[in-house]
Write a protein that holds these residues in place. Sequence first.
Motif, PDB file in Angstrom:
ATOM      1  N   LEU A   1       0.826  -1.199   0.000  1.00  0.00           N
ATOM      2  CA  LEU A   1       0.000   0.000   0.000  1.00  0.00           C
ATOM      3  C   LEU A   1       0.870   1.262   0.000  1.00  0.00           C
ATOM      4  O   LEU A   1       0.596   2.215  -0.735  1.00  0.00           O
ATOM      5  N   CYS A   2       1.918   1.274   0.814  1.00  0.00           N
ATOM      6  CA  CYS A   2       2.815   2.432   0.841  1.00  0.00           C
ATOM      7  C   CYS A   2       3.512   2.605  -0.504  1.00  0.00           C
ATOM      8  O   CYS A   2       3.662   3.737  -1.002  1.00  0.00           O
ATOM      9  N   GLU A   3       3.914   1.518  -1.110  1.00  0.00           N
ATOM     10  CA  GLU A   3       4.568   1.581  -2.423  1.00  0.00           C
ATOM     11  C   GLU A   3       3.627   2.147  -3.478  1.00  0.00           C
ATOM     12  O   GLU A   3       4.048   2.900  -4.367  1.00  0.00           O
ATOM     13  N   ALA A   4       2.341   1.799  -3.388  1.00  0.00           N
ATOM     14  CA  ALA A   4       1.361   2.329  -4.343  1.00  0.00           C
ATOM     15  C   ALA A   4       1.214   3.836  -4.189  1.00  0.00           C
ATOM     16  O   ALA A   4       1.085   4.570  -5.182  1.00  0.00           O
ATOM     17  N   ALA A   5       1.220   4.318  -2.945  1.00  0.00           N
ATOM     18  CA  ALA A   5       1.121   5.758  -2.698  1.00  0.00           C
ATOM     19  C   ALA A   5       2.344   6.483  -3.235  1.00  0.00           C
ATOM     20  O   ALA A   5       2.238   7.576  -3.817  1.00  0.00           O
ATOM     21  N   ILE A   6       3.499   5.903  -3.065  1.00  0.00           N
ATOM     22  CA  ILE A   6       4.732   6.515  -3.558  1.00  0.00           C
ATOM     23  C   ILE A   6       4.749   6.519  -5.084  1.00  0.00           C
ATOM     24  O   ILE A   6       5.140   7.503  -5.717  1.00  0.00           O
TER      25      ILE A   6
END
Length: 247
Positions: A226-231
């Motif tokens: 999820l964090c990677e998608a936001a980045i």
Amino acid sequence: MKLNICAASNVGSVRLNNEDMILVGPDYVRDDDIKCKVDLSSVDRYLVALADGMGGHNGGDIASSDVLHNLCFFFGDLPTGLNVSDFNESIFGWMESINCIIDSKGRSNPLYREMGTTLVAFAFYAGEFYWMNCGDSRVYRLRDGVLTQLSTDHSLSNLMGESGHSGIITNCIGGGCKTSYIDIVKCTQDVTPNDVYLLCSDGLTDMVNDTIIEQMLNKGADANSLCEAAIAAGGYDNVSACVIKIE
């Protein structure tokens, strides 16, 4: 029941420092990730919490850290066997106290002027489950493939009935709020196996919409994904997420 937990916190692509922090049991997560499984039959309490230090204010990283460290100590020191009413009253009292502490620290040191933080949490205590919210970080639940936001944003856009997220919050810990409050919901009867609870900062939800988050969780995405998608979507803010699967 068991909690299968994955938490991750990332500075993002633009900010120079990470003002987010996550608490998972006794562990603090910032610029890192953690995975663990907790057997609730062997503990009388367990706490997962996420704090988003206020962007644009000095000392947001200090505020989020101070609040989570204080909350960890307070929660661990609660007497055993409090009923729901007494538990709520204890949390309300803590909220009043920590708001004064953060506000005083902000007023006494120019470097920390008006520092503040949001707070969301998922707690197990004395056989009961609770979720809590102060600010515009969020608590979601994925059940039968459907993602539902459980918490209500304490934000100007929500107050005005607007669908978009303005980033202007109306309630937080510190940050100049004189009458901070916290929503506490006992959700014991609503916690079932295979439910997935998500705690996240607005660094995720501003970059990735609920439909995409739902699709990702249904495919088994963890907090890191999820964090990677936001980045990948820009990463304009710090981004933190905690995925809790009920087993």
